[in-house]
Design a protein around this motif. Structure first.
Motif, PDB file in Angstrom:
ATOM      1  N   SER A 102       1.266  -7.615   2.896  1.00 41.57           N
ATOM      2  CA  SER A 102       0.112  -7.306   2.059  1.00 41.57           C
ATOM      3  C   SER A 102       0.514  -6.355   0.935  1.00 41.57           C
ATOM      4  N   VAL A 103       0.064  -6.667  -0.269  1.00 48.37           N
ATOM      5  CA  VAL A 103       0.316  -5.801  -1.413  1.00 48.37           C
ATOM      6  C   VAL A 103      -0.224  -4.392  -1.149  1.00 48.37           C
ATOM      7  N   HIS A 104      -1.382  -4.307  -0.521  1.00 46.84           N
ATOM      8  CA  HIS A 104      -1.999  -2.997  -0.283  1.00 46.84           C
ATOM      9  C   HIS A 104      -1.223  -2.195   0.759  1.00 46.84           C
ATOM     10  N   ASP A 105      -0.628  -2.877   1.741  1.00 44.10           N
ATOM     11  CA  ASP A 105       0.194  -2.174   2.727  1.00 44.10           C
ATOM     12  C   ASP A 105       1.440  -1.587   2.071  1.00 44.10           C
ATOM     13  N   VAL A 106       2.088  -2.372   1.215  1.00 42.92           N
ATOM     14  CA  VAL A 106       3.306  -1.910   0.536  1.00 42.92           C
ATOM     15  C   VAL A 106       2.963  -0.771  -0.428  1.00 42.92           C
TER      16      VAL A 106
END
Length: 269
Positions: A102-106
């Motif tokens: 996930s972009v938000h996790d990274v």
């Protein structure tokens, strides 16, 4: 031909720290994607590019998958997945970030890393000096910021440059655009000001995380942090460049204090 910091200091018992500033000498050497095998001028500092793997991997992933993500760095992430990624990097695993992450996790992982560094990306002893530039304007402000950047240890300046390049690229995609067929490409809404607001407190820290009063900034400091980071993002191309005049001045000083270093550099060239 890169050499370690130790191999420079071995040249002289009193090796000058001025040499470290010269790692910023040649703009093409700051690009990790530069082509190999071609003859290029050598920078005067034989220290190699020093960016933590986690920072480079996170930035690369977000450049590839997150530039059109609306509200990147402001949307919540999965704490469990972020913690798992963090533990994998901490164990020294060769973690690959691809389209499955996930972009938000990274994005959250990158912010956490910067926030929790033992010494902040801009070292705390320079906190007051960097904040003082917020009251300056124009060339005087940029000149002072540049000189302060030259005081950063090589690993800090390399990592800061990698981050600023990335943030500038995110800001470049803040507004919506249209492809050749006329389809709208949504902007991520993260302007330079928004990015400086999110990242400023993680990069410029007065106290260590967890210490008393950490995070309890007054309004003036918070505003100054945001403004300083805005200027760093906007002018990072020119700020991380040593002028020929400054190079010559440093070399003259080194010739007087560390002639062995000068001889070594000339042999390399």
């Amino acid at each position: 031909g890169a050499m370690s910091v130790d191999s420079i200091t071995d040249l002289s018992d009193n090796a000058s720290e001025l040499l470290e500033a010269l790692q910023l000498s040649h703009p093409h050497e700051l690009d990790p994607r530069r082509s190999r095998g071609k003859k290029k001028p050598l920078s005067l500092n034989p220290i190699t590019w020093q960016v933590p793997r986690i920072v480079d991997r996170c930035c690369t992933h977000l450049e590839m998958y997150g530039l059109q993500t609306v509200g990147i760095f402001r949307v919540g992430s999965s704490k469990k997945r972020v913690q798992q990624l963090r533990e994998e990097f901490d164990r020294g695993l060769d973690v690959f970030l691809d389209e499955h992450q996930s972009v938000h996790d990274v994005a959250a992982l990158l912010k956490e890393f910067l926030r929790d560094m033992p010494d902040s990306l801009i070292p705390r002893q320079l906190y007051g000096a960097f904040l003082s530039t917020a009251s300056m304007e124009g060339p005087a402000q940029r000149d002072t910021l540049q000189l302060l950047l030259f005081l950063l240890p090589p690993c800090h300046s390399d990592t800061l440059l990698r981050l600023l390049r990335f943030l500038a690229e995110v800001a470049r995609h803040a507004e919506s655009s249209w492809d050749p067929e006329g389809h709208e490409i949504p902007g991520n809404k993260m302007t330079v000001s928004n990015l400086a607001t999110v990242f400023g407190p993680n990069i410029l820290q007065k106290e260590k995380p967890g210490e008393k009063d950490a995070g309890a900034l007054n309004f003036e400091d918070s505003a100054a942090i945001i403004l300083v980071l805005q200027r760093l993002i906007e002018h990072h191309h020119s700020l991380f460049m040593v002028s020929p005049e400054m190079q010559c001045d440093v070399l003259r000083r080194l010739f007087q204090t560390d002639p062995d270093v000068i001889e070594y550099l000339l042999r390399r060239k």
